[in-house]
Design a protein around this motif. Structure first.
Motif, PDB file in Angstrom:
ATOM      1  N   VAL A 129       9.024 -75.720  -9.973  1.00  0.00           N
ATOM      2  CA  VAL A 129       9.235 -77.062 -10.522  1.00  0.00           C
ATOM      3  C   VAL A 129       8.146 -77.382 -11.542  1.00  0.00           C
ATOM      4  N   GLU A 130       6.911 -77.034 -11.220  1.00  0.00           N
ATOM      5  CA  GLU A 130       5.797 -77.330 -12.122  1.00  0.00           C
ATOM      6  C   GLU A 130       5.964 -76.610 -13.460  1.00  0.00           C
ATOM      7  N   GLU A 131       6.392 -75.356 -13.421  1.00  0.00           N
ATOM      8  CA  GLU A 131       6.601 -74.619 -14.670  1.00  0.00           C
ATOM      9  C   GLU A 131       7.709 -75.261 -15.507  1.00  0.00           C
ATOM     10  N   ILE A 132       8.788 -75.637 -14.860  1.00  0.00           N
ATOM     11  CA  ILE A 132       9.906 -76.247 -15.585  1.00  0.00           C
ATOM     12  C   ILE A 132       9.502 -77.614 -16.130  1.00  0.00           C
ATOM     13  N   GLN A 133       8.728 -78.371 -15.382  1.00  0.00           N
ATOM     14  CA  GLN A 133       8.262 -79.661 -15.893  1.00  0.00           C
ATOM     15  C   GLN A 133       7.439 -79.473 -17.164  1.00  0.00           C
ATOM     16  N   GLN A 134       6.588 -78.460 -17.178  1.00  0.00           N
ATOM     17  CA  GLN A 134       5.780 -78.193 -18.367  1.00  0.00           C
ATOM     18  C   GLN A 134       6.681 -77.810 -19.541  1.00  0.00           C
ATOM     19  N   LEU A 135       7.644 -76.929 -19.310  1.00  0.00           N
ATOM     20  CA  LEU A 135       8.502 -76.447 -20.390  1.00  0.00           C
ATOM     21  C   LEU A 135       9.491 -77.504 -20.864  1.00  0.00           C
ATOM     22  N   SER A 136       9.822 -78.461 -20.009  1.00  0.00           N
ATOM     23  CA  SER A 136      10.795 -79.482 -20.391  1.00  0.00           C
ATOM     24  C   SER A 136      10.148 -80.704 -21.035  1.00  0.00           C
ATOM     25  N   ALA A 137       8.830 -80.734 -21.052  1.00  0.00           N
ATOM     26  CA  ALA A 137       8.125 -81.832 -21.725  1.00  0.00           C
ATOM     27  C   ALA A 137       8.348 -81.694 -23.235  1.00  0.00           C
ATOM     28  N   ALA A 138       7.640 -82.461 -24.000  1.00  0.00           N
ATOM     29  CA  ALA A 138       7.792 -82.401 -25.460  1.00  0.00           C
ATOM     30  C   ALA A 138       7.645 -80.956 -25.948  1.00  0.00           C
ATOM     31  N   PHE A 139       8.542 -80.539 -26.830  1.00  0.00           N
ATOM     32  CA  PHE A 139       8.493 -79.175 -27.355  1.00  0.00           C
ATOM     33  C   PHE A 139       7.169 -78.984 -28.085  1.00  0.00           C
ATOM     34  N   PRO A 140       6.478 -77.850 -27.894  1.00  0.00           N
ATOM     35  CA  PRO A 140       5.117 -77.688 -28.408  1.00  0.00           C
ATOM     36  C   PRO A 140       5.014 -77.436 -29.920  1.00  0.00           C
ATOM     37  N   LEU A 141       6.143 -77.256 -30.583  1.00  0.00           N
ATOM     38  CA  LEU A 141       6.131 -76.991 -32.023  1.00  0.00           C
ATOM     39  C   LEU A 141       6.932 -78.066 -32.744  1.00  0.00           C
ATOM     40  N   PRO A 142       6.485 -78.494 -33.913  1.00  0.00           N
ATOM     41  CA  PRO A 142       7.273 -79.479 -34.658  1.00  0.00           C
ATOM     42  C   PRO A 142       8.501 -78.813 -35.280  1.00  0.00           C
ATOM     43  N   LEU A 143       9.666 -79.420 -35.081  1.00  0.00           N
ATOM     44  CA  LEU A 143      10.883 -78.882 -35.687  1.00  0.00           C
ATOM     45  C   LEU A 143      10.860 -79.187 -37.184  1.00  0.00           C
ATOM     46  N   PRO A 144      11.208 -78.192 -38.012  1.00  0.00           N
ATOM     47  CA  PRO A 144      11.273 -78.441 -39.450  1.00  0.00           C
ATOM     48  C   PRO A 144      12.343 -79.494 -39.761  1.00  0.00           C
ATOM     49  N   GLN A 145      12.191 -80.131 -40.888  1.00  0.00           N
ATOM     50  CA  GLN A 145      13.185 -81.131 -41.312  1.00  0.00           C
ATOM     51  C   GLN A 145      14.313 -80.459 -42.072  1.00  0.00           C
ATOM     52  N   PRO A 146      15.525 -80.879 -41.954  1.00  0.00           N
ATOM     53  CA  PRO A 146      15.947 -81.890 -40.990  1.00  0.00           C
ATOM     54  C   PRO A 146      15.971 -81.308 -39.572  1.00  0.00           C
ATOM     55  N   ALA A 147      15.353 -82.033 -38.658  1.00  0.00           N
ATOM     56  CA  ALA A 147      15.193 -81.545 -37.279  1.00  0.00           C
ATOM     57  C   ALA A 147      16.533 -81.260 -36.616  1.00  0.00           C
ATOM     58  N   GLY A 148      17.567 -82.003 -36.967  1.00  0.00           N
ATOM     59  CA  GLY A 148      18.877 -81.803 -36.368  1.00  0.00           C
ATOM     60  C   GLY A 148      19.514 -80.473 -36.708  1.00  0.00           C
ATOM     61  N   GLU A 149      18.947 -79.751 -37.669  1.00  0.00           N
ATOM     62  CA  GLU A 149      19.479 -78.442 -38.053  1.00  0.00           C
ATOM     63  C   GLU A 149      18.715 -77.287 -37.416  1.00  0.00           C
ATOM     64  N   HIS A 150      17.827 -77.593 -36.482  1.00  0.00           N
ATOM     65  CA  HIS A 150      17.003 -76.564 -35.843  1.00  0.00           C
ATOM     66  C   HIS A 150      17.057 -76.706 -34.327  1.00  0.00           C
ATOM     67  N   HIS A 151      16.797 -75.599 -33.657  1.00  0.00           N
ATOM     68  CA  HIS A 151      16.699 -75.581 -32.200  1.00  0.00           C
ATOM     69  C   HIS A 151      15.317 -75.086 -31.804  1.00  0.00           C
ATOM     70  N   GLY A 152      14.801 -75.673 -30.733  1.00  0.00           N
ATOM     71  CA  GLY A 152      13.606 -75.143 -30.094  1.00  0.00           C
ATOM     72  C   GLY A 152      14.043 -74.293 -28.918  1.00  0.00           C
ATOM     73  N   TYR A 153      13.592 -73.060 -28.889  1.00  0.00           N
ATOM     74  CA  TYR A 153      13.949 -72.138 -27.808  1.00  0.00           C
ATOM     75  C   TYR A 153      12.712 -71.734 -27.019  1.00  0.00           C
ATOM     76  N   TYR A 154      12.946 -71.368 -25.773  1.00  0.00           N
ATOM     77  CA  TYR A 154      11.946 -70.712 -24.944  1.00  0.00           C
ATOM     78  C   TYR A 154      12.514 -69.377 -24.502  1.00  0.00           C
ATOM     79  N   THR A 155      11.749 -68.334 -24.700  1.00  0.00           N
ATOM     80  CA  THR A 155      12.075 -67.065 -24.067  1.00  0.00           C
ATOM     81  C   THR A 155      11.252 -67.017 -22.793  1.00  0.00           C
ATOM     82  N   LEU A 156      11.956 -67.048 -21.680  1.00  0.00           N
ATOM     83  CA  LEU A 156      11.329 -67.032 -20.358  1.00  0.00           C
ATOM     84  C   LEU A 156      11.001 -65.597 -20.000  1.00  0.00           C
ATOM     85  N   CYS A 157       9.815 -65.395 -19.482  1.00  0.00           N
ATOM     86  CA  CYS A 157       9.339 -64.041 -19.172  1.00  0.00           C
ATOM     87  C   CYS A 157       9.012 -63.926 -17.684  1.00  0.00           C
TER      88      CYS A 157
END
Length: 179
Positions: free
Chosen positions: A79-107
């Motif tokens: 739960v703690e790991e998922i809470q960290q990953l589900s918080a604000a995405f750590p990278l700013p999405l380029p503009q227009p933000a709606g045309e980009h996705h933030g992904y996590y590759t889980l290891c």
């Protein structure tokens, strides 16, 4: 009981399709409780008396391999790991933000995430990424996840190690299911 998120890799590979309703029943029959799935891509939350995520991962891997007659690797996150990953995405999405996705590759391990970060550094024009524990955050323009340099690298890494990529929005939804 402890809650965990379980991520399957390869729910529709090699002619074998893992349906989420079947997966739910399989996990319930194996003694897991409060099993809920999200989307058709192998996102599960569950409760269990076991407190060792690696033991849960081994149990899920064995259960799936036995039932589907082929390996279906899993990653188990707390739960703690998922809470960290589900918080604000750590990278700013380029503009227009709606045309980009933030992904996590889980290891599987933090070392895997670090090694993937090193591999990304070796790419030309790779764009930004961030390591968060056992996950690698990266950004891609919508519709380009398989042609993006990092996306191609993640596909190659999936042949070498246990990894699975999820959209940040999916992890936000998984976090809500864990509550």
């Amino acid at each position: 009981m402890t809650r965990y998120a379980v991520f399957l890799r390869g729910v529709n590979v090699g002619g074998v399709k893992v349906l989420m309703k079947d997966l739910t029943q399989l996990l319930l029959d194996a003694g897991f409780t409060e099993v809920k799935t999200l989307l058709a891509s192998g996102n599960v939350v569950l409760s269990v008396q076991i407190t060792d995520p690696l033991a849960i991962q081994e149990q899920c891997n064995a259960l799936l391999a036995s039932h589907y007659q082929r390996p279906i690797p899993t990653l188990v996150y707390t739960v703690e790991e998922i809470q960290q990953l589900s918080a604000a995405f750590p990278l700013p999405l380029p503009q227009p933000a709606g045309e980009h996705h933030g992904y996590y590759t889980l290891c599987e391990t933090a070392q895997d995430a670090q090694e993937i970060g090193t591999a990304i550094d070796g790419l030309e024009n790779h764009g930004e990424y961030a390591i968060q524990g056992r996950a690698v955050a990266w950004i891609v323009r919508k519709g380009e996840s398989t042609t993006n340099p990092i996306g191609k690298l993640m596909d190659a890494q999936a042949k070498q190690r246990i990894v699975s990529t999820r959209n940040h929005n999916t992890l936000v939804k998984v976090a809500k299911l864990l509550i």
